[in-house]
Motif scaffolding. Structure first.
Motif, mmCIF file in Angstrom:
data_model
loop_
_atom_site.group_PDB
_atom_site.id
_atom_site.type_symbol
_atom_site.label_atom_id
_atom_site.label_comp_id
_atom_site.label_asym_id
_atom_site.label_seq_id
_atom_site.Cartn_x
_atom_site.Cartn_y
_atom_site.Cartn_z
ATOM 1 N N ARG A 100 0.838 -1.214 0.000
ATOM 2 C CA ARG A 100 0.000 0.000 0.000
ATOM 3 C C ARG A 100 0.866 1.254 0.000
ATOM 4 N NH1 ARG A 100 -5.490 -0.027 1.701
ATOM 5 N NH2 ARG A 100 -5.353 2.178 1.203
ATOM 6 N N LEU A 101 1.917 1.236 0.822
ATOM 7 C CA LEU A 101 2.804 2.400 0.876
ATOM 8 C C LEU A 101 3.489 2.629 -0.472
ATOM 9 C CD1 LEU A 101 4.474 1.925 4.381
ATOM 10 C CD2 LEU A 101 2.799 3.654 3.733
ATOM 11 N N ALA A 102 3.957 1.548 -1.077
ATOM 12 C CA ALA A 102 4.664 1.662 -2.356
ATOM 13 C C ALA A 102 3.742 2.146 -3.469
ATOM 14 C CB ALA A 102 5.279 0.319 -2.730
ATOM 15 N N ASN A 103 2.455 1.808 -3.386
ATOM 16 C CA ASN A 103 1.517 2.169 -4.447
ATOM 17 C C ASN A 103 0.722 3.434 -4.165
ATOM 18 O OD1 ASN A 103 2.144 -0.085 -6.095
ATOM 19 N ND2 ASN A 103 0.922 -1.379 -4.756
ATOM 20 N N THR A 104 1.031 4.114 -3.082
ATOM 21 C CA THR A 104 0.324 5.349 -2.754
ATOM 22 C C THR A 104 0.860 6.483 -3.613
ATOM 23 O OG1 THR A 104 -0.036 4.602 -0.494
ATOM 24 C CG2 THR A 104 -0.235 6.955 -0.878
ATOM 25 N N GLN A 105 -0.052 7.168 -4.244
ATOM 26 C CA GLN A 105 0.324 8.310 -5.079
ATOM 27 C C GLN A 105 0.698 9.506 -4.192
ATOM 28 O OE1 GLN A 105 0.523 7.977 -8.421
ATOM 29 N NE2 GLN A 105 -0.095 5.861 -8.080
ATOM 30 N N GLU A 106 1.514 10.371 -4.721
ATOM 31 C CA GLU A 106 1.995 11.530 -3.970
ATOM 32 C C GLU A 106 0.841 12.358 -3.396
ATOM 33 O OE1 GLU A 106 4.947 13.579 -2.199
ATOM 34 O OE2 GLU A 106 5.330 11.921 -3.574
ATOM 35 N N GLU A 107 -0.194 12.575 -4.212
ATOM 36 C CA GLU A 107 -1.324 13.397 -3.752
ATOM 37 C C GLU A 107 -2.147 12.703 -2.663
ATOM 38 O OE1 GLU A 107 -2.415 11.306 -7.611
ATOM 39 O OE2 GLU A 107 -0.781 12.626 -6.980
ATOM 40 N N ASP A 108 -2.078 11.369 -2.598
ATOM 41 C CA ASP A 108 -2.818 10.640 -1.569
ATOM 42 C C ASP A 108 -2.232 10.849 -0.173
ATOM 43 O OD1 ASP A 108 -4.524 9.652 -3.504
ATOM 44 O OD2 ASP A 108 -3.409 7.781 -3.753
ATOM 45 N N ASP A 110 -1.437 13.514 1.172
ATOM 46 C CA ASP A 110 -2.048 14.682 1.810
ATOM 47 C C ASP A 110 -3.277 14.298 2.633
ATOM 48 O OD1 ASP A 110 -0.122 16.292 0.674
ATOM 49 O OD2 ASP A 110 -1.356 16.776 -1.077
ATOM 50 N N GLU A 111 -3.926 13.192 2.276
ATOM 51 C CA GLU A 111 -5.128 12.758 2.975
ATOM 52 C C GLU A 111 -4.825 11.840 4.156
ATOM 53 O OE1 GLU A 111 -7.929 11.119 0.233
ATOM 54 O OE2 GLU A 111 -7.467 12.651 -1.269
ATOM 55 N N VAL A 112 -3.574 11.406 4.290
ATOM 56 C CA VAL A 112 -3.207 10.495 5.363
ATOM 57 C C VAL A 112 -2.909 11.301 6.620
ATOM 58 C CG1 VAL A 112 -1.483 8.810 6.133
ATOM 59 C CG2 VAL A 112 -2.271 8.811 3.762
ATOM 60 N N GLU A 113 -3.551 10.896 7.706
ATOM 61 C CA GLU A 113 -3.285 11.532 8.994
ATOM 62 C C GLU A 113 -1.988 10.946 9.533
ATOM 63 O OE1 GLU A 113 -5.349 11.774 13.328
ATOM 64 O OE2 GLU A 113 -6.662 11.675 11.575
ATOM 65 N N LEU A 114 -0.960 11.772 9.617
ATOM 66 C CA LEU A 114 0.372 11.318 9.988
ATOM 67 C C LEU A 114 0.385 10.630 11.349
ATOM 68 C CD1 LEU A 114 3.318 11.164 9.190
ATOM 69 C CD2 LEU A 114 3.662 13.425 10.193
#
Length: 182
Positions: A100-108, A110-114
């Motif tokens: 999932r991490l490897a396939n996450t797009q750069e813009e996605d 921004d939606e992830v709560e760190l």
């Protein structure tokens, strides 16, 4: 099935209920199921069949998902026979997280709560560390038990069967030397 409501179909005799479930799996229409039940002196509406079918299909999907998950775990254990169930689950989960991490797009990102991502990552790391610590403790207990058993066995053998004890010690020393030489 814990919160499932008991419908008219749930209260049918088991043989009729089993046939209804087979009909649902064979794509029989709700009207055909209602007619089958009417032919067997059971009055059930199309709406009741529809509600039961919805719950039944949800349960079937949950069972399929569970079966797939256990198959993944079994396959992982088959590939790595030294793994136990917990290690296989950790490996599969870790692999899915990394994918999932490897396939996450750069813009996605921004939606992830760190903070949530860090919390979940730490939970996975803690689970892995805990598992390793328990494995080490279990191995230490096992090794201690084996040493205690050997000590008891050898002391009893030395008293009760001294010739056998001497022969065994000689054999073990010979194997030890062979191991050092080989």
């Amino acid at each position: 099935m814990a919160n499932r409501k008991h419908s008219k179909i749930d209260n049918l005799p088991e043989d009729l209920k089993a046939v209804v479930e087979q009909m649902l799996q064979s794509d029989a229409t709700y009207a055909e199921i209602v007619q089958f039940l009417a032919d067997n002196e059971q009055k059930v509406s199309v709406a009741s069949v529809c509600r039961y079918a919805r719950a039944f299909n949800a349960n079937m999907e949950a069972l399929k998902l569970t079966h797939q998950n256990f198959k993944m775990i079994k396959d992982e254990i088959d590939r790595n026979p030294d793994l136990d169930m917990a290690e296989a689950i950790i490996r599969i989960t870790s692999g899915n997280v990394f994918n999932r991490l490897a396939n996450t797009q750069e813009e996605d990102w921004d939606e992830v709560e760190l903070s949530k991502l860090i919390k979940e990552t730490n939970a996975l790391i803690r689970a892995t560390a805990y598992k390793k610590r328990v494995d080490i403790q279990n191995q230490e207990v096992k090794d201690s038990a084996i040493e205690e058993f050997k000590s008891l066995l050898f002391s009893t053998m030395a008293k009760e069967k001294p010739a056998l004890y001497k022969e065994l010690v000689s054999y073990l020393n010979k194997k030890k030397e062979e191991g050092l030489e080989g």
